[in-house]
Write a protein that holds these residues in place. Structure first.
Motif, PDB file in Angstrom:
ATOM      1  N   THR A  75       0.850  -1.203   0.000  1.00  0.00           N
ATOM      2  CA  THR A  75       0.000   0.000   0.000  1.00  0.00           C
ATOM      3  C   THR A  75       0.881   1.246   0.000  1.00  0.00           C
ATOM      4  N   CYS A  76       1.931   1.215   0.796  1.00  0.00           N
ATOM      5  CA  CYS A  76       2.854   2.348   0.893  1.00  0.00           C
ATOM      6  C   CYS A  76       3.566   2.565  -0.454  1.00  0.00           C
ATOM      7  N   THR A  77       4.017   1.463  -1.083  1.00  0.00           N
ATOM      8  CA  THR A  77       4.697   1.567  -2.384  1.00  0.00           C
ATOM      9  C   THR A  77       3.738   2.122  -3.435  1.00  0.00           C
ATOM     10  N   GLU A  78       2.472   1.691  -3.374  1.00  0.00           N
ATOM     11  CA  GLU A  78       1.448   2.176  -4.309  1.00  0.00           C
ATOM     12  C   GLU A  78       1.311   3.700  -4.197  1.00  0.00           C
ATOM     13  N   ARG A  79       1.309   4.224  -2.952  1.00  0.00           N
ATOM     14  CA  ARG A  79       1.191   5.686  -2.757  1.00  0.00           C
ATOM     15  C   ARG A  79       2.453   6.390  -3.251  1.00  0.00           C
ATOM     16  N   ILE A  80       3.609   5.798  -3.001  1.00  0.00           N
ATOM     17  CA  ILE A  80       4.861   6.414  -3.474  1.00  0.00           C
ATOM     18  C   ILE A  80       4.829   6.540  -5.000  1.00  0.00           C
TER      19      ILE A  80
END
Length: 752
Positions: A75-80
Motif C-alpha cells: 500500500t505504501c509503495t502504491e502511494r509512493i
C-alpha cells in the motif's frame, strides 16, 4: 566520498557537492589528488562525463521496503508511485476494485492480498531517482527479502502503529544487520484504533536494540489523524486533495507545542549519543538548525548508529510525501556505501568496488524470473556500466555473453534502455545464468560474496494428476532456478518426487502456480518435516570390508572415530571428514573414496533415513590389500564403519523448532496458551497491549500442522499467527521411539 566531504567540511551546505569538489580539485596538490577515488582528480576535472556521473549518483537511491506481513508495504509503495507520478490512479491491494496494486502483478498475489515475489520499480522525486524493491512480509518467502537487501543501499522498515515489532520485523532487522543496510522506520496505519507510535519507538529500542527517535509527531490520533508535525523543520504538514496529493505546510497547533518540544528534546538527546556535532550543541544547551539536524541524522543513519522514525497512514494517503523526503535526506547514495568483491586472481582478496561508470564493469545477478521472452535476470551494477549489445563474462562459468536486451522494471512492465550506469538496478533478457552469479567486462576476476540461504524445513510428495507431461519437470526446474529455498529431489526408494520449502504456504503457492502457469494439476502427499539425525558422544570404529567371490575380491579396513561437531559460524558447515592417516596404511589415492563413503552415509541416517548433521569423522588408520583393495571397497568400508559407530554414539533425532508469534484478543489468552501447551510449545514471551495480547513460543514444526484452523476456531476468527524456523533440537525419547518404529514398518512394507 566521506574523505572528500571532510576536506570540504568548511563549505556551506548550499554549495553543490559537485561544484565544491571541482573547486577543491583545481586547488589541491597532486599528492592529495592521488588519494581521491576514481572519478575525481585531474581526470575528473577535465571530463564532463565523470562530473555528470557523480551528479547522477548523488541523486540516486536504491531502497527496499520491508516489514512483517500486513504492515502495509505494498500500500505504501502504491502511494509512493502515485505521488511520484509513476501511476495515474491508486488501486486496492486486495484487488477488490478488480485491478489490484501495481506491485502485486501475479493473479495469486491479488487474490490472496499478499506479496509473493519481490517486485522492482523506479520513480523520480524532485531531481532524485529512486529504485524501489517491494518485498514480501510472509516468512515463507524470506529469500525474496534476503536477496533484495543483499543488493540495496538503504531500506524503509514499516511497522504497524498497533502491533509494533512483530516476529517478522525481528527477522527483517536481522537481515538488515547481516548486509549492513541503513534504514529509516515508518510507523504506518496511524488511523487505526489503538495507534500509539511512541510505544512502537520504545519497542524499537528495547526489542531491536536500536538507537531510534521520532522525527515527527502525529496531529490527532486514530480516526482523527490528519497530519504530522515535523520536529526538524518545526512545521505541521497536512495532506489535502482527493488522494492526498497536496502537501500543505502550516504552523504547529498550539495544543501540540508541549509534546512537540518534549519529543524534539528527546530526538536531540538520542542523536547526541551517536553524533559528536549534535553532542556539542546539546552540551551548550542550544537547538540544532534544520541543516544540522538533517546532516547529523544522515551521518548517523548511514553509519548504522541511528534510525529516524516517521509516521503516517499510507491507506489514508497521509504523510507519505515526508517519507519520500526522508528517503532522499537520510538514506545513502551508491557512493556512500562500501561494496566489497573477492578477487579470484589474488586468492579471494577483498576489494572495495568504486561505484563509477568509468570503472571496469562488475554486476551481480540477484534474481531470476521466467519472462515472456525467456529468462529475465535482475542485475545490480556495482561499478562500470552495462550497455545493450556489449559483451560481459560470467565469472563462475567463464562464458562470454552478449547482452541482447536491457530493461528497467516497473513491477510486471518493463521499459527498454540502452545503458545502465553504476549503482543502478535493472534487468536483462536472454542471458542464461544462475541466481548469485557475478558478471564483469572480462578484465577482472571478481566475484561478489554469496547471500545467506536458509535450509528448507518442510517437504511434500508431488504427483501429476493424470498423464505426466513435460511441463511437470519444466515447471519444477524453473522454480528451483528462481528460488534457492525451493528444492526438488526424487526419493531413491519410493521414486516419488519430493518438493521442499520454507513452509506450507510456500509449497502451496508453487503447486498452485504449476496449475495456473503450466496447466499441470498435482496431487500432494502429507507434509513431511525435515528431521535430522546426529550423535551426542564420540564412538570408535574399526571396520573391515572383505568380499571374495572368485577373481579379484574387495578389501578395505578403516579405523578411527566419530565425534559430535558444532556448526562453524563462518562456513555454516556442521559435518567434516578429517584424514589423520600416517605411514601410508591407506594409500592416498583411496582417501577421497573414504570421504565419498562418509558423504554417502550422511545422506540417509540409520535411525529414520533422514540426513545426518553435527558429525565429524576422523580417519586414523586402516589397511589395504595389494590386489583386492579398490576405491569401491574403501567407499563401502567407510559407509559401513559410519553406521556401526553411529549406533554406539548415542544417536538422537533432531526436529525443526519454529518460533511462533500469535496475536489475539485478550479474552482468548487462556485457550491460546492451552493450545500451545497441547502442541508441546514452550512460551518465551507474552505481552499485553490494550485489548490484544502477543505470545511468542517455540513449538516443534511436527506439531504445528492444522494450527491455523484451531486458532481460528479458538479465537472466533480474530487470532493470527506467523512462524519462522529457529533451529533443530532433539526430540523427546518417546517421540524418537515412535519415529523409529514407524520407519521400520515402512521399510518392512517396502521389502515385501
Amino acid at each position: 566520498m566521506s574523505f572528500v566531504r571532510s576536506l570540504l567540511g568548511g563549505l556551506p551546505r548550499k554549495v553543490s557537492f559537485k561544484a565544491a569538489t571541482a573547486s577543491f580539485v583545481q586547488a589541491a596538490p597532486p599528492s592529495t589528488l592521488s588519494l581521491l577515488p576514481i572519478g575525481l582528480g585531474r581526470r575528473w576535472q577535465s571530463s564532463e562525463a565523470q562530473a555528470k556521473d557523480l551528479d547522477r549518483l548523488e541523486k540516486l537511491r536504491n531502497i527496499g521496503i520491508s516489514a512483517h506481513i500486513d504492515s502495509g508495504k505494498t500500500t505504501c509503495t502504491e502511494r509512493i508511485l502515485y505521488y511520484t507520478g509513476r501511476i495515474k490512479e491508486i488501486h486496492d491491494v486486495r484487488g477488490r476494485d478488480g485491478v489490484g496494486a501495481k506491485m502485486d502483478s501475479m493473479d495469486l498475489e491479488r487474490e490472496k492480498g499478499i506479496t509473493i515475489q519481490s517486485a522492482a520499480t523506479y520513480a523520480s522525486w524532485g531531481d532524485n531517482n529512486i529504485n524501489i524493491i517491494d518485498t514480501p512480509g510472509h516468512v515463507d518467502f524470506t529469500i525474496e527479502v534476503e536477496r533484495a537487501l543483499r543488493v540495496l543501499d538503504g531500506a524503509v522498515m514499516i511497522l504497524c502503529s498497533v502491533s509494533g515489532v512483530q516476529s517478522q520485523t525481528i527477522t527483517v532487522d536481522r537481515q538488515m544487520r547481516r548486509y549492513n543496510v541503513p534504514r529509516i522506520s515508518f510507523i504506518n496505519k496511524m488511523d487505526r484504533a489503538g495507534a500509539n507510535p511512541f510505544r512502537i519507538v520504545d519497542q524499537l529500542r528495547q526489542k531491536l536494540k536500536l538507537t531510534a527517535a521520532a522525527v515527527q509527531i502525529p496531529i490527532g490520533s486514530e480516526d482523527q489523524f490528519s497530519g504530522v508535525v515535523d520536529l526538524i523543520r518545526w512545521k505541521a504538514f497536512y495532506n489535502e486533495g482527493d488522494s492526498g496529493q497536496d502537501l500543505v505546510e502550516r504552523d504547529i497547533p498550539e495544543d501540540l507545542m508541549p509534546l512537540a518540544s518534549e519529543k524534539r528534546h528527546e530526538l536531540i538527546e538520542q542523536l547526541a549519543n551517536v553524533d559528536d556535532e549534535i553532542a556539542d550543541i546539546y552540551l551548550m544547551e542550544e537547538v540544532p538548525t534544520t541543516e544540522q539536524f538533517i546532516d547529523a541524522i544522515r551521518r548517523a543513519t548511514i553509519s548504522l548508529k541511528f534510525t529516524p522514525v516517521l509516521m503516517g497512514s499510507a491507506f489514508k494517503n497521509t504523510a507519505v510525501q515526508p517519507l519520500l523526503n526522508a528517503i532522499i535526506d537520510y538514506l545513502p547514495n551508491p557512493t556512500q556505501v562500501t561494496n566489497t568483491a573477492l578477487d579470484i586472481s589474488k586468492g579471494e582478496e577483498k576489494v572495495d568496488l568504486k561505484p563509477y561508470s568509468g570503472s571496469p564493469f562488475v554486476g551481480l545477478a540477484f534474481k531470476l524470473e521466467e519472462g515472456r521472452y525467456g529468462q529475465l535476470t535482475y542485475m545490480r551494477i556495482y561499478q562500470g556500466s552495462l550497455k545493450k549489445g556489449s559483451f560481459i563474462t560470467n565469472v563462475k562459468t567463464g562464458k562470454k555473453i552478449k547482452v541482447p536486451r536491457l530493461v528497467r522494471m516497473h513491477a510486471a512492465d518493463m521499459e527498454d534502455v540502452d545503458e545502465l550506469g553504476a549503482g543502478e538496478i535493472g534487468a536483462m533478457f536472454g542471458v542464461d545464468c544462475a541466481s548469485g552469479d557475478t558478471f564483469t567486462d572480462g578484465t577482472l576476476q571478481y566475484t561478489m560474496t554469496s547471500m545467506f540461504v536458509p535450509e528448507p524445513v518442510i517437504s511434500l510428495s508431488l504427483v501429476p494428476k493424470g498423464k505426466e507431461s513435460p511441463n511437470f519437470s519444466k515447471a519444477l526446474n524453473r522454480f528451483q532456478k528462481e528460488d534457492p529455498t525451493f528444492r526438488v529431489h526424487v526419493d531413491s526408494e519410493s521414486k516419488e518426487t519430493i518438493i521442499s520449502g520454507m513452509g506450507e504456504l510456500h509449497l502451496q503457492i508453487y503447486v498452485e502456480r504449476m496449475k495456473r502457469e503450466y496447466n499441470v494439476e498435482c496431487l500432494t502427499g502429507k507434509p513431511r518435516v525435515a528431521f535430522r539425525e546426529t550423535i551426542t558422544q564420540p564412538a570408535k570404529f574399526n571396520y573391515t570390508h572383505k568380499k571374495q567371490s572368485g577373481g579379484s575380491g574387495q578389501y578395505g579396513r578403516v579405523v578411527g572415530q566419530l565425534e559430535p561437531m558444532v556448526r562453524d559460524e563462518e562456513t555454516g558447515k556442521d559435518t567434516a571428514f578429517d584424514n589423520r592417516v600416517i605411514g601410508g596404511n591407506i594409500p592416498t589415492n583411496f582417501i577421497p573414496a573414504c570421504e565419498k563413503g562418509f558423504n554417502d552415509a550422511l545422506e540417509k541416517g540409520p535411525l529414520i533415513g533422514h540426513p545426518v548433521n553435527g558429525v565429524r569423522m576422523v580417519l586414523e588408520d586402516g589397511a589395504s590389500h595389494a590386489v583386492d583393495s579398490s576405491e569401491l571397497a574403501f567407499r563401502i568400508a567407510t559407509k559401513n564403519a559410519f553406521s556401526e559407530a553411529f549406533a554406539k554414539a548415542r544417536p538422537t533425532i533432531l526436529e525443526p523448532i519454529m518460533n511462533v508469534a500469535i496475536t489475539a484478543p485478550i479474552e482468548f489468552q487462556g485457550s491460546v496458551i492451552g493450545g500451545l501447551n497441547k502442541r508441546k510449545g514452550t512460551v518465551v514471551d507474552t505481552e499485553i497491549q490494550e485489548d490484544y495480547f502477543n505470545v511468542t513460543a517455540d513449538v516443534p514444526l511436527n506439531d504445528m500442522f492444522g494450527y491455523s484452523t484451531e486458532l481460528r476456531s479458538a479465537t472466533q476468527g480474530k487470532g493470527e499467527f506467523s512462524m519462522e524456523y529457529k533451529d533443530h533440537q532433539p526430540v523427546q525419547t518417546h517421540v524418537q521411539e515412535t519415529l523409529i518404529q514407524e520407519y521400520k514398518k515402512e521399510m518392512a512394507a517396502k521389502a515385501k
